[in-house]
Every structure is written in structure tokens, then in C-alpha cells.
Write a protein that holds these residues in place. Structure first.
Motif, PDB file in Angstrom:
ATOM      1  N   SER A 144      -9.268 -27.226  85.877  1.00 44.46           N
ATOM      2  CA  SER A 144      -8.617 -25.948  85.573  1.00 44.46           C
ATOM      3  C   SER A 144      -9.524 -24.973  84.833  1.00 44.46           C
ATOM      4  N   GLY A 145     -10.632 -25.452  84.286  1.00 45.90           N
ATOM      5  CA  GLY A 145     -11.509 -24.546  83.553  1.00 45.90           C
ATOM      6  C   GLY A 145     -12.470 -25.283  82.647  1.00 45.90           C
ATOM      7  N   CYS A 146     -13.237 -24.495  81.914  1.00 48.02           N
ATOM      8  CA  CYS A 146     -14.264 -25.023  81.011  1.00 48.02           C
ATOM      9  C   CYS A 146     -13.852 -24.702  79.583  1.00 48.02           C
ATOM     10  N   TYR A 147     -13.691 -25.706  78.755  1.00 51.63           N
ATOM     11  CA  TYR A 147     -13.239 -25.502  77.384  1.00 51.63           C
ATOM     12  C   TYR A 147     -14.399 -25.061  76.511  1.00 51.63           C
ATOM     13  N   LEU A 148     -14.164 -23.978  75.762  1.00 51.70           N
ATOM     14  CA  LEU A 148     -15.240 -23.393  74.974  1.00 51.70           C
ATOM     15  C   LEU A 148     -15.507 -24.209  73.721  1.00 51.70           C
ATOM     16  N   GLY A 149     -16.796 -24.290  73.386  1.00 49.84           N
ATOM     17  CA  GLY A 149     -17.199 -24.910  72.131  1.00 49.84           C
ATOM     18  C   GLY A 149     -17.622 -23.841  71.150  1.00 49.84           C
ATOM     19  N   SER A 150     -18.342 -24.242  70.148  1.00 51.67           N
ATOM     20  CA  SER A 150     -18.803 -23.298  69.126  1.00 51.67           C
ATOM     21  C   SER A 150     -20.286 -23.029  69.294  1.00 51.67           C
ATOM     22  N   PRO A 151     -20.716 -21.758  69.305  1.00 47.75           N
ATOM     23  CA  PRO A 151     -22.142 -21.448  69.382  1.00 47.75           C
ATOM     24  C   PRO A 151     -22.941 -22.111  68.269  1.00 47.75           C
ATOM     25  N   ALA A 152     -22.282 -22.434  67.169  1.00 46.24           N
ATOM     26  CA  ALA A 152     -22.997 -23.075  66.066  1.00 46.24           C
ATOM     27  C   ALA A 152     -23.542 -24.437  66.464  1.00 46.24           C
ATOM     28  N   GLU A 153     -23.006 -25.012  67.580  1.00 43.89           N
ATOM     29  CA  GLU A 153     -23.480 -26.317  68.012  1.00 43.89           C
ATOM     30  C   GLU A 153     -24.810 -26.240  68.739  1.00 43.89           C
ATOM     31  N   ARG A 154     -25.310 -25.058  69.043  1.00 45.11           N
ATOM     32  CA  ARG A 154     -26.615 -24.918  69.688  1.00 45.11           C
ATOM     33  C   ARG A 154     -27.706 -25.446  68.764  1.00 45.11           C
ATOM     34  N   ARG A 155     -28.708 -26.042  69.348  1.00 49.39           N
ATOM     35  CA  ARG A 155     -29.809 -26.571  68.572  1.00 49.39           C
ATOM     36  C   ARG A 155     -30.910 -25.524  68.467  1.00 49.39           C
ATOM     37  N   THR A 156     -31.222 -25.149  67.250  1.00 50.60           N
ATOM     38  CA  THR A 156     -32.280 -24.180  66.983  1.00 50.60           C
ATOM     39  C   THR A 156     -33.349 -24.852  66.132  1.00 50.60           C
ATOM     40  N   TYR A 157     -34.617 -24.640  66.512  1.00 49.78           N
ATOM     41  CA  TYR A 157     -35.739 -25.260  65.817  1.00 49.78           C
ATOM     42  C   TYR A 157     -36.742 -24.186  65.404  1.00 49.78           C
ATOM     43  N   ALA A 158     -37.560 -24.526  64.412  1.00 52.55           N
ATOM     44  CA  ALA A 158     -38.566 -23.583  63.921  1.00 52.55           C
ATOM     45  C   ALA A 158     -39.957 -24.028  64.366  1.00 52.55           C
ATOM     46  N   LEU A 159     -40.790 -23.053  64.703  1.00 55.35           N
ATOM     47  CA  LEU A 159     -42.190 -23.290  65.040  1.00 55.35           C
ATOM     48  C   LEU A 159     -43.066 -22.750  63.923  1.00 55.35           C
ATOM     49  N   CYS A 160     -44.019 -23.539  63.489  1.00 51.14           N
ATOM     50  CA  CYS A 160     -44.959 -23.131  62.443  1.00 51.14           C
ATOM     51  C   CYS A 160     -46.368 -23.319  62.989  1.00 51.14           C
TER      52      CYS A 160
END
Length: 362
Positions: free
Chosen positions: A66-82
């Protein structure tokens, strides 16, 4: 990579992400895959791939008929490059070698990568401010000086204090034979050293020298490959000649010093640790009337743009940027799950690129 060059499913994922962020669907779900496919004029398979990207990014938690249940954008994985690249006219291009791989992963929706740290201010304070936004750090350590190495160590200690996993890129911390304290992903520098030296031997060179920079694991491995090839692949015994400019010597001064060494040791080939050094040496040799490659062949490393754009293209060894970035991401994710594992090193083989700076002796 421009938006128009992206695969259709990635462009669809970007469009759907924008719609989610602007609140187009307020009932906690997207329409069904078939409905979305019909709306965008694509197949259900293509739309399914786009939605999978959104799942990987944390926007969609699960999908049913019936559809795609939305999650939270906060669950995206973000990493830092140095990226602690050596200052100089080609420092940005040097950093871009590794950044290309992470950009490729980001374009494919595998993760988000930031470059937030500025060491001329206070990177530790910046790290603490970002602690809730990032899930780990990928770091190319400095090789330039003991002072920069000390800054790297303070930064890594702060990462440990904040319980942020770190994967080092290309080399361990500055200093010879440093103990491995972090996971490391690197090009197979030993293989690169062997490939470059073998190529020079196959072109008939009899006096091959190597130029190294600071005391780092990557240069040690390239030197080991060079020594291995001279010892095991040369038809007759060949004396190794390893050249290392004094700390602080750079630019035209370094070019002149290297050319002096080439003439003093009567070298007919030189393997430089990076392409800009090779280009500087070629220009200085030509200014002295020494013909490249007929009298002296010159190779570089890393396949930077300068080596291909220079009138006399530079033979070099290219990084497998995307493979390295993907392996680094996998190692960091493993470290998140099992933080007490012994640090590991993963090496990825690159490839030899032969250009005009080397050639057969007539």
C-alpha cells in the motif's frame, strides 16, 4: 558529477527526498511503488531502486503493497572527512584524489560526507560542536612536520573522547614504523613501488633512483616495493639510491637539489613519490639540457591532474578512489558495531599509467 549524469533512480531519489522534506506526504507514507512509477513515467523496478536509496538514507523505514512508511531524516548516516594534505600549489588536487571516491559514494546515496574541520582555528572545538551530527571520521594524516603530527594526535584523542570511530586514509601518523592505533585503508603502495620500478627496468634503465618525502607508512611501503623490484626483477644487481630532500626544502630549491642528485649519481631514471615533484624535476632537467625521457626517465605517483596536463605526460600509479572509500566506510561501520576489534589495514591495488615521461632507450 552533474545531476544530468546521475542514473535515473538516483535523480528520482533526489526528487522524492525533496518532496519528503517539503511535507508533500503528511500521512506518514508515500504512495505505492506502482503509483509512484506511473507518476514519474518509469518502471516499478527503477522506482524500487530509488526508494531503496531513501531507505538507506533513513527516509523510508519499510515498504508494503500500500505504500512506503516514512522514517526520520535524522537516521541518515553522516560522516566527517579530515584531509591533512601538504600545503602547496597542488594541495587541493592531492586531496581530491581521495575525495573523488567519497563523492562517488555520496552520489550513490550510501552516506553523506562533510569537510568541517579547520586546523588554523580549533578543530577539537569544531568536533565537539558536530558530535551529534556525525557518526565517525575519515582522516588523511599530515606528513609535513612534527608540529602538524602533534595536532593530528590531539584531534584523534578528541575523537576517542567523543567516542567517534576513526578510519585513517592512505597512511598512519607521521613517523617511521609507528604502531597502528586505528583502522587504515590505503592504496597498495608496495605494489605501486614494484609496478613503477618494474616498468623502468623494462625500458632498459640501469641507474634508478627513488625520491621519498616525510617519514610515513605510505612512503615506506613504496620504498619497499622499489627495493624489492631492484633486488628481484633486475637482470643484474643494481644499487638502490633513495633521495630525501631536507625538511623545509620545497619548490624550485627542491627541484634544483633533486636535479643535482640525478647528475651526481648519474641516474637514468627517477621514481618520485608524487606527480608534482616529478613535473618539477622534469622542468629542471630540461632547463639543464638533459632530455626526458631519452636520457632520464621520470615517474610520479597518485595520478594528479598536473601529470596528465603537463606537455610531457607523467607516468604514474593511480589510486582506486571509490574502492578505497567504500572499504573505509565498511571498516568504520564495523568499528561502530565492534569497537574493541584489533585495528586492521586494508590495501587496495591501483594501476600503472604509462605516459611520455618514460620511454624505451634507443
Amino acid at each position: 558529477m552533474s545531476d544530468s549524469a546521475l542514473p535515473i533512480y538516483l535523480r528520482l531519489a533526489q526528487q522524492l527526498e525533496a518532496q519528503i522534506l517539503t511535507g508533500v506526504w503528511t500521512q506518514g507514507r508515500l504512495p505505492s511503488l506502482r503509483t509512484l512509477a506511473d507518476q514519474h513515467g518509469v518502471s516499478v523496478i527503477t522506482m524500487s531502486r530509488a526508494v531503496q536509496v531513501l531507505r538507506d538514507r533513513g527516509y523510508v523505514q519499510r515498504t508494503d503493497h500500500s505504500g512506503c512508511y516514512l522514517g526520520s531524516p535524522a537516521e541518515r548516516r553522516t560522516y566527517a572527512l579530515c584531509m591533512r594534505v601538504t600545503p602547496g600549489p597542488w594541495h587541493r588536487q592531492s586531496g581530491e584524489v581521495l575525495l573523488r571516491g567519497f563523492k562517488s559514494l555520496e552520489d550513490q546515496g550510501e552516506a553523506t560526507f562533510l569537510q568541517p574541520f579547520r586546523f588554523e582555528t580549533d578543530p577539537v572545538a569544531q568536533l565537539r560542536e558536530l558530535r551529534d551530527q556525525i557518526h565517525g571520521v575519515f582522516m588523511l594524516p599530515s606528513r609535513i612536520s612534527e608540529e602538524w603530527a602533534a595536532e593530528d594526535e590531539r584531534f584523534l584523542a578528541a575523537c576517542e573522547a567523543e567516542q567517534l570511530p576513526v578510519v585513517l586514509l592512505e597512511r598512519r601518523l607521521r613517523g617511521r614504523h609507528r604502531e597502528q592505533m586505528h583502522d587504515l585503508v590505503a592504496v597498495d603502495d608496495f605494489h605501486g613501488g614494484v609496478c613503477i620500478t618494474r616498468h623502468l627496468l623494462e625500458t632498459g634503465r640501469k641507474r634508478i633512483g627513488m625520491v621519498i618525502g616525510g617519514p610515513t607508512s605510505s612512503h615506506e611501503a613504496r620504498e619497499a616495493g622499489y627495493l624489492h623490484a631492484l633486488r628481484n626483477l633486475a637482470s643484474t644487481p643494481m644499487e638502490p639510491i633513495v633521495l630525501c630532500p631536507e625538511p623545509g626544502v620545497s619548490g624550485k630549491q627542491a627541484d634544483r637539489w633533486l636535479a643535482d642528485q640525478v647528475q651526481a649519481h648519474q641516474l637514468d631514471a627517477v621514481f618520485c613519490y608524487i606527480d608534482p615533484v616529478a613535473v618539477g624535476l622534469i622542468v629542471e632537467l630540461l632547463s639543464r639540457g638533459i632530455v626526458v625521457p631519452r636520457q632520464v626517465a621520470v615517474c610520479g605517483f597518485e595520478d594528479l591532474p598536473i601529470g596528465d596536463l603537463f606537455t610531457l605526460g607523467v607516468t604514474t600509479y593511480a589510486y582506486p578512489s571509490t574502492d578505497m572509500a567504500r572499504m573505509a566506510l565498511q571498516l568504520l561501520q564495523l568499528r561502530q558495531k565492534q569497537p574493541h576489534l584489533t585495528p586492521v589495514t586494508a590495501t587496495m591495488r591501483g594501476r600503472l599509467i604509462v605516459r611520455e615521461s618514460t620511454g624505451m632507450i634507443s
